[in-house]
Design a protein around this motif. Sequence first.
Motif, PDB file in Angstrom:
ATOM      1  N   UNK A 123       0.846  -1.201   0.000  1.00 11.06           N
ATOM      2  CA  UNK A 123       0.000   0.000   0.000  1.00 11.06           C
ATOM      3  C   UNK A 123       0.879   1.249   0.000  1.00 11.06           C
ATOM      4  N   UNK A 124       1.909   1.205   0.835  1.00  8.60           N
ATOM      5  CA  UNK A 124       2.854   2.326   0.922  1.00  8.60           C
ATOM      6  C   UNK A 124       3.589   2.516  -0.404  1.00  8.60           C
ATOM      7  N   UNK A 125       4.037   1.408  -0.985  1.00  5.22           N
ATOM      8  CA  UNK A 125       4.777   1.477  -2.248  1.00  5.22           C
ATOM      9  C   UNK A 125       3.881   1.982  -3.384  1.00  5.22           C
ATOM     10  N   UNK A 126       2.652   1.457  -3.452  1.00  4.76           N
ATOM     11  CA  UNK A 126       1.734   1.871  -4.522  1.00  4.76           C
ATOM     12  C   UNK A 126       1.375   3.353  -4.394  1.00  4.76           C
ATOM     13  N   UNK A 127       1.354   3.847  -3.159  1.00  3.29           N
ATOM     14  CA  UNK A 127       1.090   5.281  -2.962  1.00  3.29           C
ATOM     15  C   UNK A 127       2.190   6.092  -3.661  1.00  3.29           C
ATOM     16  N   UNK A 128       3.423   5.659  -3.473  1.00  3.40           N
ATOM     17  CA  UNK A 128       4.551   6.374  -4.097  1.00  3.40           C
ATOM     18  C   UNK A 128       4.469   6.238  -5.620  1.00  3.40           C
ATOM     19  N   UNK A 129       4.213   5.035  -6.092  1.00  2.00           N
ATOM     20  CA  UNK A 129       4.141   4.792  -7.544  1.00  2.00           C
ATOM     21  C   UNK A 129       3.005   5.624  -8.158  1.00  2.00           C
ATOM     22  N   UNK A 130       1.856   5.612  -7.491  1.00  2.00           N
ATOM     23  CA  UNK A 130       0.671   6.330  -7.993  1.00  2.00           C
ATOM     24  C   UNK A 130       0.976   7.824  -8.139  1.00  2.00           C
ATOM     25  N   UNK A 131       1.550   8.410  -7.087  1.00  2.00           N
ATOM     26  CA  UNK A 131       1.797   9.856  -7.115  1.00  2.00           C
ATOM     27  C   UNK A 131       2.952  10.210  -8.056  1.00  2.00           C
ATOM     28  N   UNK A 132       3.928   9.337  -8.141  1.00  2.00           N
ATOM     29  CA  UNK A 132       5.045   9.558  -9.076  1.00  2.00           C
ATOM     30  C   UNK A 132       4.514   9.550 -10.517  1.00  2.00           C
ATOM     31  N   UNK A 133       3.617   8.621 -10.798  1.00  2.00           N
ATOM     32  CA  UNK A 133       3.039   8.531 -12.149  1.00  2.00           C
ATOM     33  C   UNK A 133       2.176   9.754 -12.437  1.00  2.00           C
ATOM     34  N   UNK A 134       1.407  10.184 -11.446  1.00  2.00           N
ATOM     35  CA  UNK A 134       0.560  11.372 -11.653  1.00  2.00           C
ATOM     36  C   UNK A 134       1.405  12.614 -11.903  1.00  2.00           C
ATOM     37  N   UNK A 135       2.534  12.708 -11.189  1.00  2.00           N
ATOM     38  CA  UNK A 135       3.433  13.851 -11.396  1.00  2.00           C
ATOM     39  C   UNK A 135       3.909  13.868 -12.838  1.00  2.00           C
ATOM     40  N   UNK A 136       4.278  12.695 -13.347  1.00  2.00           N
ATOM     41  CA  UNK A 136       4.737  12.614 -14.735  1.00  2.00           C
ATOM     42  C   UNK A 136       3.600  12.972 -15.707  1.00  2.00           C
ATOM     43  N   UNK A 137       2.411  12.522 -15.358  1.00  2.00           N
ATOM     44  CA  UNK A 137       1.249  12.782 -16.203  1.00  2.00           C
ATOM     45  C   UNK A 137       0.928  14.279 -16.232  1.00  2.00           C
ATOM     46  N   UNK A 138       1.043  14.904 -15.073  1.00  2.00           N
ATOM     47  CA  UNK A 138       0.762  16.345 -14.973  1.00  2.00           C
ATOM     48  C   UNK A 138       1.781  17.138 -15.779  1.00  2.00           C
ATOM     49  N   UNK A 139       3.027  16.672 -15.754  1.00  2.00           N
ATOM     50  CA  UNK A 139       4.079  17.361 -16.512  1.00  2.00           C
ATOM     51  C   UNK A 139       3.720  17.400 -17.990  1.00  2.00           C
ATOM     52  N   UNK A 140       3.046  16.353 -18.434  1.00  2.00           N
ATOM     53  CA  UNK A 140       2.656  16.292 -19.854  1.00  2.00           C
ATOM     54  C   UNK A 140       1.238  16.812 -20.081  1.00  2.00           C
ATOM     55  N   UNK A 141       0.662  17.418 -19.036  1.00  2.00           N
ATOM     56  CA  UNK A 141      -0.708  17.968 -19.121  1.00  2.00           C
ATOM     57  C   UNK A 141      -1.729  16.941 -19.597  1.00  2.00           C
ATOM     58  N   UNK A 142      -1.559  15.716 -19.114  1.00  2.00           N
ATOM     59  CA  UNK A 142      -2.509  14.689 -19.539  1.00  2.00           C
ATOM     60  C   UNK A 142      -3.386  14.219 -18.385  1.00  2.00           C
ATOM     61  N   UNK A 143      -3.283  14.937 -17.256  1.00  2.00           N
ATOM     62  CA  UNK A 143      -3.984  14.441 -16.074  1.00  2.00           C
ATOM     63  C   UNK A 143      -5.306  15.163 -15.824  1.00  2.00           C
ATOM     64  N   UNK A 144      -6.326  14.423 -15.619  1.00  2.00           N
ATOM     65  CA  UNK A 144      -7.563  14.997 -15.092  1.00  2.00           C
ATOM     66  C   UNK A 144      -8.403  13.899 -14.461  1.00  2.00           C
ATOM     67  N   UNK A 145      -8.974  14.244 -13.340  1.00  2.00           N
ATOM     68  CA  UNK A 145      -9.905  13.307 -12.697  1.00  2.00           C
ATOM     69  C   UNK A 145     -11.256  13.984 -12.680  1.00  2.00           C
ATOM     70  N   UNK A 146     -12.189  13.366 -13.271  1.00  2.00           N
ATOM     71  CA  UNK A 146     -13.516  13.955 -13.383  1.00  2.00           C
ATOM     72  C   UNK A 146     -14.457  13.158 -12.485  1.00  2.00           C
TER      73      UNK A 146
END
Lengths: 136, 191
Positions: free
Chosen positions: B72-95
Amino acid sequence: MNMKENEMNDPFFIYIKEFGKENPNDGFHERVLSAIEKRQSVFTYSPVISSFAWKIISLLIFALIVSVFLLTSESTMNIAWLDQLMPDYKSISWINLPSYLPKLTITPLLSITLAAFFLFSLFGTYLSTSNRKGMI
Amino acid sequence: MHFEEDSIYIEKTKQGDLAAFGQLVQKHQSYAFTLALRILKNKEEAEEAAQDAFIKAYEGLSSFEGKSKFTTWLYTIVYHESLTKLRKNNRYFVDIEAAEIKEKIESSFLNGFDEIQSSQRKELIQHGLREMKPAESAIITLFYLQEQSIKEIESITNHSNSQVKILLHRGRKNLLECLQKIAKEELSELL
């Protein structure tokens, strides 16, 4: 409802598991370890003078200033210390404290050197923080 | 490959054994990579995100107290790391709209889905997951593949209980729609 019951009711458990997980390229864990080792080998700043040493130095400087200040008062020179120190202490004018300290003359050259040193250290600090941010 | 309990590797790593952390990476790399891939939809980026997440996990391992599962702890890091990368490419949105979601799993389609060959089904699922929105496919992966509970997903994603449920529900619905669409296209191609 436990996982087993979930799996019975929700076919997505079967489908998604059947599709399974994906694997990174070979040697992934070795790349992670070498990246960690690389980061560990990067020079980490450790002060030449430790915080404890700085405390000792500060204490010595403070003791030096106090002793200079006390010794310049004539009365303290003549009397045996501990008993006589307190009455003299009261007679000392703290307002005139700066007059006891040695006078420092700042020449133009010294002030330019100090300013240059200050700017250089600011620039150095800026560079080191921006490098660290880049690494993170 | 046989792996020990996570706690054994964690203790050894805390004592300075880097090889033990290597074992921990090997044990969890596939799931971490899969989660990153579901969010980023790109293998290179996902591998980079998973790698960065493992480095962060190593650096923060001393702060891991074992109150939650290591995964759970590891996936939290992976999830947020991936979102950071996604945001950098302006591809992130949660609706997340609390709009009414109709509970309408089309059982006839799912029954038919059971009938097709496993390899074909895998292909359809892969296609469907690739088409899904990152937030939904991440939650689908965490819930169905990594068997994280709703509560654990809440802590991984920082979403509320209802938001997780909405995303999970919507993800399931969208995946199903996507599968139906692909299946129809493939069927029309065959005809």
